[in-house]
Design an enzyme around this catalytic site. Sequence first.
Site, mmCIF file in Angstrom:
data_model
loop_
_atom_site.group_PDB
_atom_site.id
_atom_site.type_symbol
_atom_site.label_atom_id
_atom_site.label_comp_id
_atom_site.label_asym_id
_atom_site.label_seq_id
_atom_site.Cartn_x
_atom_site.Cartn_y
_atom_site.Cartn_z
ATOM 1 N N LYS A 152 -5.254 -0.259 5.457
ATOM 2 C CA LYS A 152 -3.381 -1.686 4.697
ATOM 3 C C LYS A 152 -3.707 -2.777 5.665
ATOM 4 C CE LYS A 152 -3.550 0.033 0.450
ATOM 5 N NZ LYS A 152 -3.954 -0.171 -0.747
ATOM 6 N N GLU B 157 4.261 -5.032 -3.844
ATOM 7 C CA GLU B 157 3.929 -4.229 -5.310
ATOM 8 C C GLU B 157 3.585 -3.108 -3.616
ATOM 9 O OE1 GLU B 157 1.263 -5.964 -4.169
ATOM 10 O OE2 GLU B 157 -0.007 -3.822 -4.654
ATOM 11 N N SER C 35 -9.786 6.465 5.722
ATOM 12 C CA SER C 35 -8.803 5.262 5.579
ATOM 13 C C SER C 35 -7.703 4.949 5.929
ATOM 14 C CB SER C 35 -8.683 5.093 3.560
ATOM 15 O OG SER C 35 -8.871 5.704 3.110
#
Lengths: 393, 256
Positions: A89, A111, A377
């Site tokens: 991220k 968000e 990830s």
Amino acid sequence: MSYNINEKGYYGDFGGAYIPEMLYPNIEELRENYLKITSEPSFQEEFHQLLKDYVGRPSPLYFAKRLSEKYNTKIYLKREDLNHTGAHKVNNTIGQILLAKRLGKTRIIAETGAGQHGVATATVCALMGIECVVYMGEVDIARQAPNVARMKMLGAKVVPAISGSRTLKDATNEAMRDWINNPVDTHYIVGSVVGPHPYPDMVARFQAVVSKEIKNQLLEKEGSEDPNYLIACVGGGSNAAGTYYHYLDNENVKIIAVEAAGKGVETGESAATMVLGNEGIIHGSKTLLMQTKDGQITEPYSISAGLDYPGVGPMHANLYKTGRAEFIAIKDDEAMKAGMQLSKLEGIIPAIETSHALAVFETKKFKPEDIVVVNLSGRGDKDLQNYIDYFKL
Amino acid sequence: MNRINKKLQEDKKLLSIYFTAGFPHIDDTVTIIQNLEKSGVDMIEIGLPFSDPLADGPTIQDSSKKALQNGMTSELLFEQLKDIRNTVSIPLIIMGYFNPILQYGVEAFCKKCKAIGIDGLIIPDLPVDIYHSEYKSTFENYGLKNIFLITPQTSDERIHYIDSVSDGFIYMVSSASTTGAKSGFGNIQTDYFERISTMNLKNPQIVGFGISNKDTFNQATKFAKGAIIGSAFIKHLKENTIEDLNSFILPILNKH
């Protein structure tokens, strides 16, 4: 045929910017500037410097020997879990905060579902000394307490989304409403390849560093840039978009996308958008989404909060519709087992999102000579309580 | 002539009321419309509820949620409205987000609207560019006016573009906000209303967002043709019966 975005902001039939007029100036400002700003040498230099020194890139491409032996194929893990903040991220939030600064923005909103993107956003806001407000569903705040605490330590204000089902979808609605009410000074850091154009393309470009590194690393390790398969899990689809980006139009490389089947696609408790969804509009983008026949968006379910989204990025909707990618739906139980197995075989505890991608090896057979790259990830620290509850550890 | 265009020619300031179909009760739609007309309202926006109304504040979010829980759907709304033109003659506009209309089928939706006697649509998340290139001819084939929004942030160039694509009125959002977020107007709003009124647009403007009573109605209509009240009316519906709309509407109209 290209599987990348066209000049109008669509991937095939999907994408566009279906937004209320109140958001038009915000989106238009981004659309006009994002390519110009991100291609400036000074931007690129700062972006790559931070990715290197702050995030810890390049992330290793690790040959998973014991896992490969078990499935009799060659498995490489792209170690995004080793990034600062524990997942892919942060690649996107670094890019967007630099863009926001150059646009003169003084306030950031975001968000978050499980809290990973919220933490990554709060992190870069602390780094740059910019005010940060994160919207998070009230239900998610209750079940992701450690990430809420992290965001607070990093100086962010966490605002509970109390509308609708009080999860990720509603947190996204609240962030968009905030942006409508604060159109001038605020930048909205969207966390995935979703939302109105240019977000899907912009986020994909920031995550594209993943496939760029895979190419270099595979060339060094295997003498060829091209794997036979790329595997990534898909919620909104940002880690998948990063993994596929530089291979999209190279059809020698097969693409596998893994969705969360939840308790099973037929149970009504699932997040397998491709199986259960159809075309429509969610959060400003035309894509595939889970909805009633009357067009009301429905609530997904997955054990993994990061895959718990009723839509999917328009790039992935197009990869599905064109057949470029093979989509596989993995159930909660299959994912949890795969997560435990990776821990035991390789000493790596993966995020539950990632565990879905790893479960593919149980359902699909690869050849011994195949080179298969899986995007690892995120790391599993944030999911420890889930693992504890599931396995009664 | 379309009822909207005709109404806009009347020499008076227009009051338009928004309510959410299916709220407070599933079968209230027709009674609310009839009573609004009896109270002297000039135009009605019938809200088609959506699960994710991202331009709306808490009041309309709640009424939408309740309406969906009550079982409101596009099909049911059309069923409820099928004889509305036997009793109601003021312009009726359906306001809803694009996804439910897309699922119904844009052409089928327009066809149904025409059959019932709906005069126009307001679809906040269908941008003017996409409407212009993909849907304009369909809307026109069924005689429907599509109403676009402008905000204080909309550039003059874009306002002129929206004006050129519109045929009816322009929905002038009073401030950068979601519905029901702010009440009352400051200098920024009055300057904005005045600026727009001097742009020589071919379409009249009707102001929405931030209007809740006689004072704000008068302020908004000083420069504009009319004003729309939504959230404040929904709040009234929550606290009163649907038979008692006069107590909300008459004080606003009496001064005109």
